[in-house]
Design a protein around this motif. Structure first.
Motif, mmCIF file in Angstrom:
data_model
loop_
_atom_site.group_PDB
_atom_site.id
_atom_site.type_symbol
_atom_site.label_atom_id
_atom_site.label_comp_id
_atom_site.label_asym_id
_atom_site.label_seq_id
_atom_site.Cartn_x
_atom_site.Cartn_y
_atom_site.Cartn_z
ATOM 1 N N PHE A 223 0.834 -1.203 0.000
ATOM 2 C CA PHE A 223 0.000 0.000 0.000
ATOM 3 C C PHE A 223 0.871 1.257 0.000
ATOM 4 C CE2 PHE A 223 -2.348 3.441 1.984
ATOM 5 C CZ PHE A 223 -3.587 3.366 1.370
ATOM 6 N N ILE A 224 1.873 1.301 0.868
ATOM 7 C CA ILE A 224 2.713 2.499 0.979
ATOM 8 C C ILE A 224 3.556 2.680 -0.275
ATOM 9 C CG2 ILE A 224 4.579 3.565 2.301
ATOM 10 C CD1 ILE A 224 3.466 2.259 4.780
ATOM 11 N N TRP A 225 4.110 1.586 -0.806
ATOM 12 C CA TRP A 225 4.922 1.697 -2.020
ATOM 13 C C TRP A 225 4.090 2.191 -3.192
ATOM 14 C CZ3 TRP A 225 7.618 -3.744 -1.499
ATOM 15 C CH2 TRP A 225 8.560 -3.677 -0.454
ATOM 16 N N THR A 226 2.897 1.668 -3.358
ATOM 17 C CA THR A 226 2.046 2.095 -4.466
ATOM 18 C C THR A 226 1.561 3.525 -4.269
ATOM 19 O OG1 THR A 226 1.314 -0.207 -4.667
ATOM 20 C CG2 THR A 226 0.060 1.447 -5.860
ATOM 21 N N TRP A 227 1.302 3.913 -3.040
ATOM 22 C CA TRP A 227 0.866 5.283 -2.755
ATOM 23 C C TRP A 227 1.912 6.294 -3.217
ATOM 24 C CZ3 TRP A 227 -3.619 7.234 -0.465
ATOM 25 C CH2 TRP A 227 -3.560 8.581 -0.085
ATOM 26 N N ASN A 228 3.195 5.961 -3.063
ATOM 27 C CA ASN A 228 4.266 6.894 -3.387
ATOM 28 C C ASN A 228 4.725 6.815 -4.838
ATOM 29 O OD1 ASN A 228 4.421 7.860 -0.719
ATOM 30 N ND2 ASN A 228 5.774 6.188 -0.117
ATOM 31 N N GLU A 229 4.155 5.934 -5.651
ATOM 32 C CA GLU A 229 4.598 5.790 -7.034
ATOM 33 C C GLU A 229 4.252 7.045 -7.836
ATOM 34 O OE1 GLU A 229 6.400 3.703 -8.573
ATOM 35 O OE2 GLU A 229 6.590 2.142 -7.047
ATOM 36 N N PHE A 230 5.183 7.411 -8.725
ATOM 37 C CA PHE A 230 5.003 8.649 -9.483
ATOM 38 C C PHE A 230 5.173 8.451 -10.993
ATOM 39 C CE2 PHE A 230 7.162 12.288 -11.504
ATOM 40 C CZ PHE A 230 6.134 13.220 -11.449
ATOM 41 N N PHE A 231 6.225 7.740 -11.415
ATOM 42 C CA PHE A 231 6.593 7.738 -12.827
ATOM 43 C C PHE A 231 5.545 7.069 -13.706
ATOM 44 C CE2 PHE A 231 9.097 5.942 -16.438
ATOM 45 C CZ PHE A 231 9.375 7.148 -17.045
ATOM 46 N N PRO B 164 0.602 12.112 -5.887
ATOM 47 C CA PRO B 164 1.948 12.524 -6.306
ATOM 48 C C PRO B 164 1.979 13.214 -7.664
ATOM 49 C CG PRO B 164 2.027 10.344 -5.354
ATOM 50 C CD PRO B 164 0.583 10.686 -5.511
ATOM 51 N N VAL B 165 1.175 12.742 -8.621
ATOM 52 C CA VAL B 165 1.136 13.383 -9.938
ATOM 53 C C VAL B 165 0.523 14.777 -9.839
ATOM 54 C CG1 VAL B 165 0.254 13.193 -12.295
ATOM 55 C CG2 VAL B 165 1.013 11.147 -11.058
ATOM 56 N N ALA B 166 -0.541 14.924 -9.061
ATOM 57 C CA ALA B 166 -1.155 16.240 -8.881
ATOM 58 C C ALA B 166 -0.214 17.197 -8.172
ATOM 59 C CB ALA B 166 -2.457 16.087 -8.087
ATOM 60 N N LEU B 167 0.582 16.690 -7.244
ATOM 61 C CA LEU B 167 1.541 17.537 -6.542
ATOM 62 C C LEU B 167 2.622 18.045 -7.491
ATOM 63 C CD1 LEU B 167 2.373 18.641 -3.755
ATOM 64 C CD2 LEU B 167 3.715 16.569 -3.434
ATOM 65 N N ALA B 168 3.049 17.207 -8.423
ATOM 66 C CA ALA B 168 4.063 17.629 -9.389
ATOM 67 C C ALA B 168 3.531 18.662 -10.367
ATOM 68 C CB ALA B 168 4.593 16.414 -10.146
ATOM 69 N N SER B 169 2.225 18.676 -10.581
ATOM 70 C CA SER B 169 1.647 19.634 -11.523
ATOM 71 C C SER B 169 1.687 21.061 -10.996
ATOM 72 C CB SER B 169 0.200 19.243 -11.846
ATOM 73 O OG SER B 169 -0.618 19.346 -10.687
ATOM 74 N N ILE C 73 3.468 24.120 -2.496
ATOM 75 C CA ILE C 73 4.007 22.777 -2.726
ATOM 76 C C ILE C 73 4.285 22.077 -1.403
ATOM 77 C CG2 ILE C 73 5.992 21.513 -3.627
ATOM 78 C CD1 ILE C 73 6.108 23.480 -5.912
ATOM 79 N N ASN C 74 4.843 22.794 -0.425
ATOM 80 C CA ASN C 74 5.107 22.186 0.880
ATOM 81 C C ASN C 74 3.815 21.837 1.611
ATOM 82 O OD1 ASN C 74 8.177 22.266 1.830
ATOM 83 N ND2 ASN C 74 7.821 24.036 0.505
ATOM 84 N N ALA C 75 2.809 22.708 1.488
ATOM 85 C CA ALA C 75 1.512 22.400 2.102
ATOM 86 C C ALA C 75 0.875 21.181 1.435
ATOM 87 C CB ALA C 75 0.585 23.608 2.003
ATOM 88 N N GLY C 76 1.000 21.094 0.112
ATOM 89 C CA GLY C 76 0.468 19.926 -0.584
ATOM 90 C C GLY C 76 1.210 18.650 -0.217
ATOM 91 N N ALA C 77 2.532 18.750 -0.083
ATOM 92 C CA ALA C 77 3.305 17.567 0.317
ATOM 93 C C ALA C 77 2.929 17.120 1.724
ATOM 94 C CB ALA C 77 4.798 17.886 0.237
ATOM 95 N N LEU C 78 2.686 18.080 2.609
ATOM 96 C CA LEU C 78 2.290 17.734 3.972
ATOM 97 C C LEU C 78 0.932 17.040 3.995
ATOM 98 C CD1 LEU C 78 2.857 17.938 7.021
ATOM 99 C CD2 LEU C 78 1.745 20.181 6.981
ATOM 100 N N VAL C 79 -0.031 17.586 3.268
ATOM 101 C CA VAL C 79 -1.367 16.981 3.225
ATOM 102 C C VAL C 79 -1.329 15.627 2.522
ATOM 103 C CG1 VAL C 79 -3.698 17.283 2.342
ATOM 104 C CG2 VAL C 79 -2.504 19.215 3.332
#
Length: 303
Positions: free
Chosen positions: A231-239, A254-259, A271-277
């Motif tokens: 679950f955690i590994w898939t949650w953090n997947e980006f590429f 993660p994709v929305a955060l990169a946008s 970006i930091n607020a989004g990463a925290l949430v």
């Protein structure tokens, strides 16, 4: 005339000899205690070093852009700035992205654990022909980088009509995660006691009954650990989600955060607020299942 035998009493232990084992045990205890304190201090230092980036992220999540530009990322915010959090929530539609990430990560965790159990049951207990080659193949598949897989996966998704759907990402990561799960569980189930399997066979249990009534209850702690990790590994997947999900309505967190990051401009507080949430759901999930993870690791160590 009879002579009585003379019985010589053993010499009484000297005071120094009687004290030596006690002194040795005391020294060993003190030595172990010193080593434990050194290990604990090293663990605390490593934990603090790992928490530094999260502390910096927390500081900049509630700092105004002007204050960040003037004083840098290490200064304390003079006031609680929440516009970055509101901007991230509204710009990326966070509830929708949270639902997408939870659906994908949860589905992959359950399906990959199930596939890993079935594969490992055939490899570890079924003892199929060429078992070592199959396990080596799973290990090799787990070592391949995602960059080497993305074009074939993109082509197959296009040909099958699954491109830009969450199902394509679920299938891809189910296969990727189950490769590691199969390799791990196959080595665990290969040491399964044969006497238990023989007793179940004598009672007339079929292969499916042996799997679900004998193997599954014993392997449940290891399966719970795999479920949490998947679950955690898939949650953090980006590429791969970045390549496969192009619509805003199907993207993950993660994709929305990169946008939020542009080519020439970057809103650091947002970006930091989004990463925290974005980090909070995974942390909550880990804390909820922390005892399950601890019991699973402990059970594996005891076995």
């Amino acid at each position: 005339m009879t002579t009585e035998p003379v019985v010589l009493a053993p010499p009484a232990p000297s005071r120094g000899t009687a004290r030596t084992p006690v002194v040795q045990r005391t020294r060993d205890r003190n030595h172990r205690g010193a080593v434990r304190w050194v290990v604990l201090a090293a663990a605390v230092v490593v934990a603090v070093a790992m928490m530094v980036p999260f502390a910096i992220m927390l500081l900049n999540a509630f700092k105004a852009p002007g204050e960040y530009s003037a004083e840098g990322p290490l200064s304390l915010p003079s006031s609680l700035y929440t516009d970055g959090l509101v901007a991230f929530w509204q710009r990326v539609d966070y509830p929708e992205k949270l639902l997408n990430s939870t659906l994908i990560a949860g589905s992959v965790a359950v399906l990959a654990t199930l596939v890993s159990l079935l594969n490992a049951y055939a490899l570890g207990i079924g003892r199929i022909r060429g078992r070592m080659w199959v396990v080596a193949l799973f290990l090799l598949a787990n070592m391949l980088p995602q960059e080497a897989l993305v074009y074939p996966l993109y082509f197959l998704a296009k040909e099958t009509g699954l491109y830009n759907t969450q199902l394509s990402v679920i299938i891809i990561f189910t296969v990727i995660q189950s490769a590691f799960g199969t390799y791990l569980l196959a080595s665990v189930l290969s040491t399964f006691p044969p006497s238990v399997l023989e007793a179940a066979a004598l009672d007339g249990a079929s292969s499916w009954q042996v799997l679900w009534r004998v193997v599954f209850p014993i392997a449940r702690p290891t399966l719970s650990v795999l479920l949490i990790f998947f679950f955690i590994w898939t949650w953090n997947e980006f590429f791969i989600p970045l390549v496969m999900l192009i619509d805003n309505s199907t993207q993950t967190i993660p994709v929305a955060l990169a946008s939020l990051q542009g080519d020439r401009l970057m809103d650091v507080p947002t970006i930091n607020a989004g990463a925290l949430v974005s980090l909070l759901p995974a942390v909550v999930f880990f804390l909820v299942f922390q005892r399950t993870l601890t019991r699973g690791i402990t059970a594996g160590a005891v076995k």
